[in-house]
Design a protein around this motif. Structure first.
Motif, PDB file in Angstrom:
ATOM      1  N   TYR A   1      -0.624 -20.124   6.171  1.00  0.00           N
ATOM      2  CA  TYR A   1      -0.497 -18.817   5.496  1.00  0.00           C
ATOM      3  C   TYR A   1      -1.864 -18.413   4.948  1.00  0.00           C
ATOM      4  CZ  TYR A   1       4.096 -20.767   6.074  1.00  0.00           C
ATOM      5  OH  TYR A   1       5.190 -21.373   6.621  1.00  0.00           O
ATOM      6  N   PHE A   2      -1.932 -18.057   3.633  1.00  0.00           N
ATOM      7  CA  PHE A   2      -3.237 -18.052   2.996  1.00  0.00           C
ATOM      8  C   PHE A   2      -3.262 -19.280   2.099  1.00  0.00           C
ATOM      9  CE2 PHE A   2      -3.829 -13.381   3.868  1.00  0.00           C
ATOM     10  CZ  PHE A   2      -4.925 -13.586   4.697  1.00  0.00           C
ATOM     11  N   ALA A   3      -4.157 -20.212   2.411  1.00  0.00           N
ATOM     12  CA  ALA A   3      -4.285 -21.396   1.565  1.00  0.00           C
ATOM     13  C   ALA A   3      -4.760 -20.919   0.195  1.00  0.00           C
ATOM     14  CB  ALA A   3      -5.280 -22.358   2.182  1.00  0.00           C
TER      15      ALA A   3
ATOM     16  N   ASP B   1       3.060  -9.784 -11.409  1.00  0.00           N
ATOM     17  CA  ASP B   1       3.248 -11.138 -10.888  1.00  0.00           C
ATOM     18  C   ASP B   1       2.644 -11.299  -9.493  1.00  0.00           C
ATOM     19  OD1 ASP B   1       5.174  -9.501  -9.729  1.00  0.00           O
ATOM     20  OD2 ASP B   1       6.878 -10.801 -10.175  1.00  0.00           O
ATOM     21  N   THR B   2       2.941 -10.359  -8.592  1.00  0.00           N
ATOM     22  CA  THR B   2       2.533 -10.532  -7.197  1.00  0.00           C
ATOM     23  C   THR B   2       1.952  -9.228  -6.648  1.00  0.00           C
ATOM     24  OG1 THR B   2       4.720  -9.839  -6.485  1.00  0.00           O
ATOM     25  CG2 THR B   2       4.371 -12.217  -6.706  1.00  0.00           C
ATOM     26  N   ALA B   3       1.288  -9.332  -5.498  1.00  0.00           N
ATOM     27  CA  ALA B   3       0.732  -8.135  -4.858  1.00  0.00           C
ATOM     28  C   ALA B   3       1.855  -7.206  -4.418  1.00  0.00           C
ATOM     29  CB  ALA B   3      -0.119  -8.533  -3.660  1.00  0.00           C
ATOM     30  N   SER B   4       2.977  -7.772  -4.031  1.00  0.00           N
ATOM     31  CA  SER B   4       4.112  -6.930  -3.620  1.00  0.00           C
ATOM     32  C   SER B   4       4.463  -5.974  -4.751  1.00  0.00           C
ATOM     33  CB  SER B   4       5.332  -7.793  -3.296  1.00  0.00           C
ATOM     34  OG  SER B   4       5.002  -8.782  -2.352  1.00  0.00           O
TER      35      SER B   4
ATOM     36  N   ALA C   1      -0.607  -3.979   8.325  1.00  0.00           N
ATOM     37  CA  ALA C   1      -0.402  -4.041   6.866  1.00  0.00           C
ATOM     38  C   ALA C   1       0.688  -5.063   6.533  1.00  0.00           C
ATOM     39  CB  ALA C   1      -0.011  -2.668   6.341  1.00  0.00           C
ATOM     40  N   HIS C   2       0.608  -5.595   5.332  1.00  0.00           N
ATOM     41  CA  HIS C   2       1.574  -6.614   4.911  1.00  0.00           C
ATOM     42  C   HIS C   2       2.960  -6.004   4.701  1.00  0.00           C
ATOM     43  CE1 HIS C   2       3.417  -9.635   2.184  1.00  0.00           C
ATOM     44  NE2 HIS C   2       2.783 -10.450   3.000  1.00  0.00           N
ATOM     45  N   SER C   3       3.986  -6.802   4.947  1.00  0.00           N
ATOM     46  CA  SER C   3       5.368  -6.314   4.831  1.00  0.00           C
ATOM     47  C   SER C   3       5.711  -5.900   3.394  1.00  0.00           C
ATOM     48  CB  SER C   3       6.339  -7.403   5.302  1.00  0.00           C
ATOM     49  OG  SER C   3       6.104  -8.585   4.568  1.00  0.00           O
TER      50      SER C   3
ATOM     51  N   ALA D   1      -4.802   1.143   2.706  1.00  0.00           N
ATOM     52  CA  ALA D   1      -5.763   0.458   3.583  1.00  0.00           C
ATOM     53  C   ALA D   1      -5.771  -1.012   3.197  1.00  0.00           C
ATOM     54  CB  ALA D   1      -7.152   1.061   3.391  1.00  0.00           C
ATOM     55  N   THR D   2      -6.033  -1.877   4.156  1.00  0.00           N
ATOM     56  CA  THR D   2      -6.050  -3.313   3.837  1.00  0.00           C
ATOM     57  C   THR D   2      -7.447  -3.888   4.041  1.00  0.00           C
ATOM     58  OG1 THR D   2      -3.785  -3.414   4.672  1.00  0.00           O
ATOM     59  CG2 THR D   2      -4.868  -5.518   4.246  1.00  0.00           C
ATOM     60  N   VAL D   3      -7.905  -4.600   3.043  1.00  0.00           N
ATOM     61  CA  VAL D   3      -9.155  -5.359   3.174  1.00  0.00           C
ATOM     62  C   VAL D   3      -8.737  -6.826   3.208  1.00  0.00           C
ATOM     63  CG1 VAL D   3     -11.317  -6.024   2.038  1.00  0.00           C
ATOM     64  CG2 VAL D   3     -10.601  -3.622   2.037  1.00  0.00           C
TER      65      VAL D   3
ATOM     66  N   THR E   1      -6.433  -8.368   6.186  1.00  0.00           N
ATOM     67  CA  THR E   1      -5.020  -8.344   6.588  1.00  0.00           C
ATOM     68  C   THR E   1      -4.471  -9.771   6.707  1.00  0.00           C
ATOM     69  OG1 THR E   1      -5.687  -8.272   8.901  1.00  0.00           O
ATOM     70  CG2 THR E   1      -5.212  -6.155   7.847  1.00  0.00           C
ATOM     71  N   THR E   2      -3.171  -9.853   6.651  1.00  0.00           N
ATOM     72  CA  THR E   2      -2.539 -11.172   6.591  1.00  0.00           C
ATOM     73  C   THR E   2      -2.715 -11.970   7.887  1.00  0.00           C
ATOM     74  OG1 THR E   2      -0.946 -10.086   5.175  1.00  0.00           O
ATOM     75  CG2 THR E   2      -0.397 -12.310   5.901  1.00  0.00           C
ATOM     76  N   SER E   3      -2.560 -11.306   9.023  1.00  0.00           N
ATOM     77  CA  SER E   3      -2.655 -12.062  10.274  1.00  0.00           C
ATOM     78  C   SER E   3      -4.068 -12.519  10.571  1.00  0.00           C
ATOM     79  CB  SER E   3      -2.149 -11.215  11.447  1.00  0.00           C
ATOM     80  OG  SER E   3      -0.752 -11.302  11.528  1.00  0.00           O
TER      81      SER E   3
ATOM     82  N   VAL F   1      -5.762   0.331  -1.905  1.00  0.00           N
ATOM     83  CA  VAL F   1      -6.356  -0.710  -1.065  1.00  0.00           C
ATOM     84  C   VAL F   1      -5.653  -2.035  -1.352  1.00  0.00           C
ATOM     85  CG1 VAL F   1      -8.457  -1.985  -0.511  1.00  0.00           C
ATOM     86  CG2 VAL F   1      -8.585   0.465  -1.008  1.00  0.00           C
ATOM     87  N   ASP F   2      -5.089  -2.614  -0.302  1.00  0.00           N
ATOM     88  CA  ASP F   2      -4.477  -3.929  -0.438  1.00  0.00           C
ATOM     89  C   ASP F   2      -5.547  -4.975  -0.103  1.00  0.00           C
ATOM     90  OD1 ASP F   2      -3.170  -6.304  -0.288  1.00  0.00           O
ATOM     91  OD2 ASP F   2      -1.565  -5.634   1.043  1.00  0.00           O
ATOM     92  N   ALA F   3      -6.177  -5.485  -1.157  1.00  0.00           N
ATOM     93  CA  ALA F   3      -7.177  -6.541  -0.988  1.00  0.00           C
ATOM     94  C   ALA F   3      -6.626  -7.821  -1.616  1.00  0.00           C
ATOM     95  CB  ALA F   3      -8.497  -6.135  -1.637  1.00  0.00           C
TER      96      ALA F   3
ATOM     97  N   PRO G   1      -5.736 -13.036  -7.783  1.00  0.00           N
ATOM     98  CA  PRO G   1      -6.405 -14.280  -8.184  1.00  0.00           C
ATOM     99  C   PRO G   1      -5.572 -15.524  -7.827  1.00  0.00           C
ATOM    100  CG  PRO G   1      -6.730 -12.626  -9.851  1.00  0.00           C
ATOM    101  CD  PRO G   1      -5.746 -12.047  -8.853  1.00  0.00           C
ATOM    102  N   HIS G   2      -4.252 -15.359  -7.685  1.00  0.00           N
ATOM    103  CA  HIS G   2      -3.452 -16.543  -7.305  1.00  0.00           C
ATOM    104  C   HIS G   2      -3.615 -16.874  -5.821  1.00  0.00           C
ATOM    105  CE1 HIS G   2       0.361 -13.822  -6.627  1.00  0.00           C
ATOM    106  NE2 HIS G   2      -0.121 -14.154  -5.457  1.00  0.00           N
ATOM    107  N   LYS G   3      -4.347 -16.058  -5.085  1.00  0.00           N
ATOM    108  CA  LYS G   3      -4.633 -16.450  -3.708  1.00  0.00           C
ATOM    109  C   LYS G   3      -5.969 -17.180  -3.636  1.00  0.00           C
ATOM    110  CE  LYS G   3      -2.077 -13.562  -0.482  1.00  0.00           C
ATOM    111  NZ  LYS G   3      -0.938 -13.307  -1.382  1.00  0.00           N
ATOM    112  N   TRP G   4      -7.046 -16.496  -4.075  1.00  0.00           N
ATOM    113  CA  TRP G   4      -8.362 -17.074  -3.769  1.00  0.00           C
ATOM    114  C   TRP G   4      -9.293 -17.057  -4.986  1.00  0.00           C
ATOM    115  CZ3 TRP G   4     -11.936 -15.019   0.759  1.00  0.00           C
ATOM    116  CH2 TRP G   4     -12.685 -16.089   1.249  1.00  0.00           C
TER     117      TRP G   4
END
Ligand code: PLP
Length: 496
Positions: free
Chosen positions: A96-98, A155-158, A198-200, A251-253, A255-257, A280-282, A311-314
């Motif tokens: 996924y995203f580590a 809590d989350t990007a969603s 774009a992310h779901s 726009a996505t900076v 993308t998930t895939s 912007v979904d970064a 920040p909980h991703k990277w």
């Protein structure tokens, strides 16, 4: 942990909490346990090696009538819970995203649980409210964003993106907050645009806001999986001609895939021409902007209306903490503020109260861990770790490129590599060959994951099964990347 045969208490006292002595003792023990967990995590399989239902089958179906001793409970963590974990903190977690927790982040969570504040009004949590404003302003500066952006934690990007789209919708001045959307003949179809990559979570935000999935128009991408701005402009023109109301582009900076970067500088003038909100979904890649030489990935974002990063991703922050930067907090507030009498305070006009800016009333004291992380690592330390992850990804991609049996499937702007095995395969047709390659790659991925030594995930690019290696854990070093490369090659040899 403590031997369950010799519990030092007979269970919870009849009233009140655990005694201070017991709390101190188990608290020390637990910190020792966590330190050992990190020291020996590489001995554990990354992916949980259990079957669905295995854990539940080992636990009683009904709750205990009387309190149990802490020693007994903690012993079950070792015996039952750890084997049922997929270890996201393992340095060979590449799926996924580590992501990564970190020691200062864990301490922040611990303190936050002890304080247990509900950050809803300034007076219920002055420290949380003000630390949130301060730490997000620090983060904004580290990312090179201008002071027109104010940050808010969800809590989350969603959830961040859903709130951004709600603010954008509030901006269309159609009294949707007051009158809703159903049963109205005066409301055109509102349209949001995002790329096919774009992310779901954008789809889900649209669904949650009652806009309906037909409100989301997916824009095609180019050969590097980036939104095609010409196709975007044409889609907006066409929708306008058909009486729809385009109001937001996402726009996505990163993308998930593939971690591709939509061309934000080319998207901005389109949004400005049509007076549309640009979000912007970064969520993944926004953190990379703390690395000075990577700041350019946010080019154009200085003209966006909102931007989310996790920040909980990277950024070495334990889950969960997502940041929404927004230029129009007034619209966000207009969409969500509702102050019943029991929440009215004398200072409310002078301060920011969290509950005014979202669905939730009470909010966790998440800013504490972020503030501690930024202080402990410093800007330089955070940048150095992200830079190293990007170096490791490029190194892995170089190994792939040098091997005739493997190929890289997308550019590598950050720390994610999309690749697959492509050894010579006998087949009558191209379609048969493609099918056999997909099957082989899937088998390689499952083979590596079954070893317990590394964990990878996949996606589909141009209809071809593609493996993904994401580097984002604070403990991941070149040794771990080399090891997964050897595991992949070993599986390829076994299977072909
Ligand atoms: N946006 C992007 C680009 C993502 O990659 C992800 C998750 O991986 C999300 C949004 C959703 O993140 P969250 O789990 O914080 O809702």
């Amino acid at each position: 942990m403590s031997n369950p045969e010799t519990p030092d208490s007979e269970g919870a006292p009849p009233t009140g909490d655990m005694s201070p002595e017991e709390f101190r003792r188990f608290g020390h023990e637990l910190i020792d346990w966590i330190a050992n967990y990190f020291e020996h995590i590489e001995e554990l399989p990354v992916l949980a090696q259990i079957q669905p239902g295995d854990l539940k089958a080992q636990l009683p179906a009904s709750p205990p009538e009387r309190g149990e001793s802490m020693a007994t409970i903690l012993a079950d963590i070792d015996k039952l819970i750890v084997p049922a974990l997929t270890h996201w903190s393992h340095p060979s977690f590449f799926a996924y995203f580590a992501t990564s927790t970190s020691a200062p982040g864990i301490f922040g969570e611990l303190l936050s649980a002890a304080f247990d504040v509900k950050s809803m009004l300034w007076r219920t949590s002055p420290a949380s409210t003000e630390l949130e404003e301060l730490s997000l302003d620090w983060l904004r500066q580290m990312m090179g964003l201008d002071a027109g952006f104010s940050g808010f934690i969800y809590d989350t990007a969603s959830v961040s993106s859903m709130h951004a789209i709600a603010a954008a919708r509030e901006g269309v001045e159609m009294r949707i907050r007051e009158e809703g959307m159903s049963g109205r003949t005066d409301l055109p179809l509102l349209r949001v645009y995002a790329s096919e990559q774009a992310h779901s979570s954008i789809d889900k935000g649209i669904i949650t806001l009652g806009l309906g999935q037909r409100s989301l128009r997916k824009i095609p991408t180019d050969s590097e999986f980036r939104m095609d701005p010409e196709a975007l402009a044409e889609a907006i023109d066409e929708d306008q001609r058909n009486g729809m109301l385009p109001f937001c582009v996402v726009a996505t900076v990163g993308t998930t895939s593939t971690s591709s970067i939509d061309p934000v500088p080319a998207i901005v003038p389109i949004c400005e021409k049509h007076v549309m909100w640009l979000h912007v979904d970064a969520a993944y890649a926004g953190s990379a902007a703390v690395v000075p030489e990577l700041r350019h990935v946010l080019a154009g974002c200085e003209r966006a209306d909102s931007l989310v990063l996790n920040p909980h991703k990277w950024l070495f922050t334990p889950f969960d903490l997502s940041v929404l930067y927004c230029r129009h907090l007034d619209l966000l507030r207009r969409a969500f503020s509702l102050v019943p009498e029991y929440l009215r305070t004398p200072e409310q006009e002078k301060v920011r109260s969290g509950s005014d800016y979202g669905v939730q009333l009470g909010r966790r004291f998440r800013a504490l861990k972020l503030w501690m992380i930024i202080r402990y690592f410093g800007h330089e330390g955070l940048a150095a770790r992200i830079r190293e992850h990007c170096r490791l990804a490029k190194l892995f991609a170089a190994w792939i490129e040098r091997s005739k049996d493997w190929e890289v499937m997308a550019p590598v702007p950050f720390a994610l590599v999309c690749f697959r095995a492509c050894p010579p395969i006998e087949a009558e047709t191209e379609a048969e060959r493609a099918g056999k390659l997909d099957t082989l790659n899937e088998a390689i991925m499952h083979g590596v994951n079954a070893t317990g030594k590394a964990f990878l995930s996949h996606t589909k690019l141009n209809d071809r099964l593609t493996l993904r290696l994401s580097i984002g854990n604070i403990r991941t070093t070149e040794k771990h990347v080399r090891q997964v490369w050897e595991l992949l090659d070993e599986q390829l040899r076994l299977l072909s």
